[in-house]
Design a protein around this motif. Sequence first.
Motif, PDB file in Angstrom:
ATOM      1  N   MET A 111      32.888  60.317  82.702  1.00 19.33           N
ATOM      2  CA  MET A 111      34.033  59.590  82.168  1.00 19.33           C
ATOM      3  C   MET A 111      34.105  58.230  82.845  1.00 19.33           C
ATOM      4  SD  MET A 111      38.066  60.655  82.274  1.00 19.33           S
ATOM      5  CE  MET A 111      37.612  62.346  81.947  1.00 19.33           C
ATOM      6  N   SER A 112      34.150  57.146  82.030  1.00 17.72           N
ATOM      7  CA  SER A 112      34.179  55.812  82.621  1.00 17.72           C
ATOM      8  C   SER A 112      35.062  54.902  81.778  1.00 17.72           C
ATOM      9  CB  SER A 112      32.761  55.252  82.715  1.00 17.72           C
ATOM     10  OG  SER A 112      32.787  53.969  83.282  1.00 17.72           O
ATOM     11  N   PHE A 113      36.269  54.648  82.279  1.00 15.42           N
ATOM     12  CA  PHE A 113      37.150  53.684  81.630  1.00 15.42           C
ATOM     13  C   PHE A 113      38.063  53.085  82.681  1.00 15.42           C
ATOM     14  CE2 PHE A 113      39.281  57.792  81.240  1.00 15.42           C
ATOM     15  CZ  PHE A 113      40.565  57.530  81.696  1.00 15.42           C
ATOM     16  N   PHE A 114      38.633  51.931  82.351  1.00 16.15           N
ATOM     17  CA  PHE A 114      39.517  51.244  83.287  1.00 16.15           C
ATOM     18  C   PHE A 114      40.742  50.767  82.532  1.00 16.15           C
ATOM     19  CE2 PHE A 114      41.171  47.832  85.903  1.00 16.15           C
ATOM     20  CZ  PHE A 114      41.067  48.371  87.182  1.00 16.15           C
ATOM     21  N   ILE A 115      41.917  51.044  83.064  1.00 11.78           N
ATOM     22  CA  ILE A 115      43.180  50.621  82.460  1.00 11.78           C
ATOM     23  C   ILE A 115      43.693  49.390  83.201  1.00 11.78           C
ATOM     24  CG2 ILE A 115      45.576  51.262  82.005  1.00 11.78           C
ATOM     25  CD1 ILE A 115      44.629  54.148  81.679  1.00 11.78           C
ATOM     26  N   PRO A 135      27.430  55.968  68.647  1.00 11.57           N
ATOM     27  CA  PRO A 135      27.553  57.314  69.214  1.00 11.57           C
ATOM     28  C   PRO A 135      29.002  57.674  69.512  1.00 11.57           C
ATOM     29  CG  PRO A 135      25.769  56.100  70.271  1.00 11.57           C
ATOM     30  CD  PRO A 135      26.513  55.109  69.412  1.00 11.57           C
ATOM     31  N   GLY A 136      29.389  58.877  69.114  1.00  8.45           N
ATOM     32  CA  GLY A 136      30.713  59.402  69.421  1.00  8.45           C
ATOM     33  C   GLY A 136      31.772  59.171  68.373  1.00  8.45           C
ATOM     34  N   ILE A 137      31.494  58.345  67.344  1.00 12.32           N
ATOM     35  CA  ILE A 137      32.564  58.018  66.388  1.00 12.32           C
ATOM     36  C   ILE A 137      32.991  59.232  65.577  1.00 12.32           C
ATOM     37  CG2 ILE A 137      30.929  57.176  64.633  1.00 12.32           C
ATOM     38  CD1 ILE A 137      34.576  55.991  65.336  1.00 12.32           C
ATOM     39  N   HIS A 138      32.058  60.063  65.133  1.00  8.31           N
ATOM     40  CA  HIS A 138      32.436  61.251  64.357  1.00  8.31           C
ATOM     41  C   HIS A 138      33.308  62.184  65.204  1.00  8.31           C
ATOM     42  CE1 HIS A 138      30.018  60.762  60.669  1.00  8.31           C
ATOM     43  NE2 HIS A 138      29.134  60.170  61.439  1.00  8.31           N
ATOM     44  N   ASP A 198      33.586  52.569  78.427  1.00 10.07           N
ATOM     45  CA  ASP A 198      32.149  52.376  78.247  1.00 10.07           C
ATOM     46  C   ASP A 198      31.678  52.774  76.852  1.00 10.07           C
ATOM     47  OD1 ASP A 198      31.772  51.337  80.742  1.00 10.07           O
ATOM     48  OD2 ASP A 198      30.993  53.178  81.634  1.00 10.07           O
ATOM     49  N   THR A 199      32.229  53.865  76.322  1.00 12.26           N
ATOM     50  CA  THR A 199      31.814  54.372  75.013  1.00 12.26           C
ATOM     51  C   THR A 199      33.022  54.913  74.272  1.00 12.26           C
ATOM     52  OG1 THR A 199      31.447  56.681  75.679  1.00 12.26           O
ATOM     53  CG2 THR A 199      29.618  55.119  76.055  1.00 12.26           C
ATOM     54  N   LEU A 200      32.810  55.245  73.018  1.00 18.59           N
ATOM     55  CA  LEU A 200      33.884  55.842  72.211  1.00 18.59           C
ATOM     56  C   LEU A 200      34.317  57.201  72.743  1.00 18.59           C
ATOM     57  CD1 LEU A 200      32.588  54.910  68.646  1.00 18.59           C
ATOM     58  CD2 LEU A 200      34.577  53.935  69.806  1.00 18.59           C
ATOM     59  N   TRP A 201      33.421  57.874  73.446  1.00 19.43           N
ATOM     60  CA  TRP A 201      33.773  59.189  73.990  1.00 19.43           C
ATOM     61  C   TRP A 201      34.992  59.106  74.899  1.00 19.43           C
ATOM     62  CZ3 TRP A 201      30.906  62.966  71.859  1.00 19.43           C
ATOM     63  CH2 TRP A 201      29.621  62.671  71.396  1.00 19.43           C
ATOM     64  N   GLU A 202      35.123  57.996  75.631  1.00 17.28           N
ATOM     65  CA  GLU A 202      36.214  57.878  76.618  1.00 17.28           C
ATOM     66  C   GLU A 202      37.559  57.513  76.004  1.00 17.28           C
ATOM     67  OE1 GLU A 202      33.060  56.267  77.783  1.00 17.28           O
ATOM     68  OE2 GLU A 202      32.792  58.261  78.612  1.00 17.28           O
ATOM     69  N   VAL A 203      37.562  57.027  74.750  1.00 13.22           N
ATOM     70  CA  VAL A 203      38.819  56.556  74.157  1.00 13.22           C
ATOM     71  C   VAL A 203      39.862  57.662  74.096  1.00 13.22           C
ATOM     72  CG1 VAL A 203      39.864  55.671  72.029  1.00 13.22           C
ATOM     73  CG2 VAL A 203      37.715  54.698  72.865  1.00 13.22           C
ATOM     74  N   GLY A 218      30.006  46.916  65.346  1.00 13.29           N
ATOM     75  CA  GLY A 218      29.903  46.940  66.788  1.00 13.29           C
ATOM     76  C   GLY A 218      30.766  47.991  67.446  1.00 13.29           C
ATOM     77  N   VAL A 219      31.707  48.570  66.699  1.00 10.50           N
ATOM     78  CA  VAL A 219      32.582  49.623  67.228  1.00 10.50           C
ATOM     79  C   VAL A 219      32.298  50.942  66.522  1.00 10.50           C
ATOM     80  CG1 VAL A 219      34.967  50.416  67.468  1.00 10.50           C
ATOM     81  CG2 VAL A 219      34.399  48.041  67.960  1.00 10.50           C
ATOM     82  N   VAL A 220      32.441  50.940  65.204  1.00  9.18           N
ATOM     83  CA  VAL A 220      32.165  52.132  64.398  1.00  9.18           C
ATOM     84  C   VAL A 220      30.705  52.161  63.963  1.00  9.18           C
ATOM     85  CG1 VAL A 220      32.729  53.312  62.226  1.00  9.18           C
ATOM     86  CG2 VAL A 220      34.558  52.285  63.614  1.00  9.18           C
TER      87      VAL A 220
END
Length: 225
Positions: free
Chosen positions: A1-5, A100-103, A215-220, A22-24
């Motif tokens: 897990m890699s994100f920053f608030i 990667p991760g959008i679905h 870093d990726t959609l997975w973290e959203v 670039g996102v989806v």
Amino acid sequence: MSFFIYQERKCPIHGILFDMDGVVLDTEKLYARFWAEAAHALGYPMTYEQALGMRSLNSTAGQAKLESYFGPGVSREAMRKKRVELMDAFVAEFGVEAKPGIHELLDALKGQGIKTAIATSSPMDRATAYLGRLGLLDKFDRICSGHDVKCGKPAPDIYLYAASCIGISPENCLAIEDSMAGIQSAHAAGCWPVLVPDLDGSNSEMRELLYAEADTLWEVIHLLR
């Protein structure tokens, strides 16, 4: 897990608005490539870094950007027409890819009852064609094009429009973006901008506008907790 608030969020999130390229979809690399190829075909030595600077800009901002590169006389419309021609030929042969991760992210959001919309600068026919090829079209509650609003990114119009289309106030929406123009648009609309980097990362100017960076959609999905 890699994100920053970067800042505290006081409003609950009921909707997520997604930039498309670039996102989806993993298409920003194609835009950068074919902006540069179109420029070269018209006699302008555009670099890769300059091509990145053309992302998500409306016609006025795009023209100004090109003039800053090559001086007066350069035509964004002519260059864009050539870029579309080259990129359409490539996509017709090779297709497009999903990020990667959008679905999985969209499935998770649906399970939580969070509404979703695309807020793209691309025309509607292009957006629906690309998303439809990848089985993504019906996973969003609404598809919104910058061609349906008065001013494109970095103006806030597309994000205000997308939020209204899903019936959620902007302050209750995350906006997932990968470009400075998109972050500016989402911030001006009153959304909570989240950067998921694609071809380049954040800088100090961008971070002042961001709610978070992942870093990726997975973290959203973790930003909602």
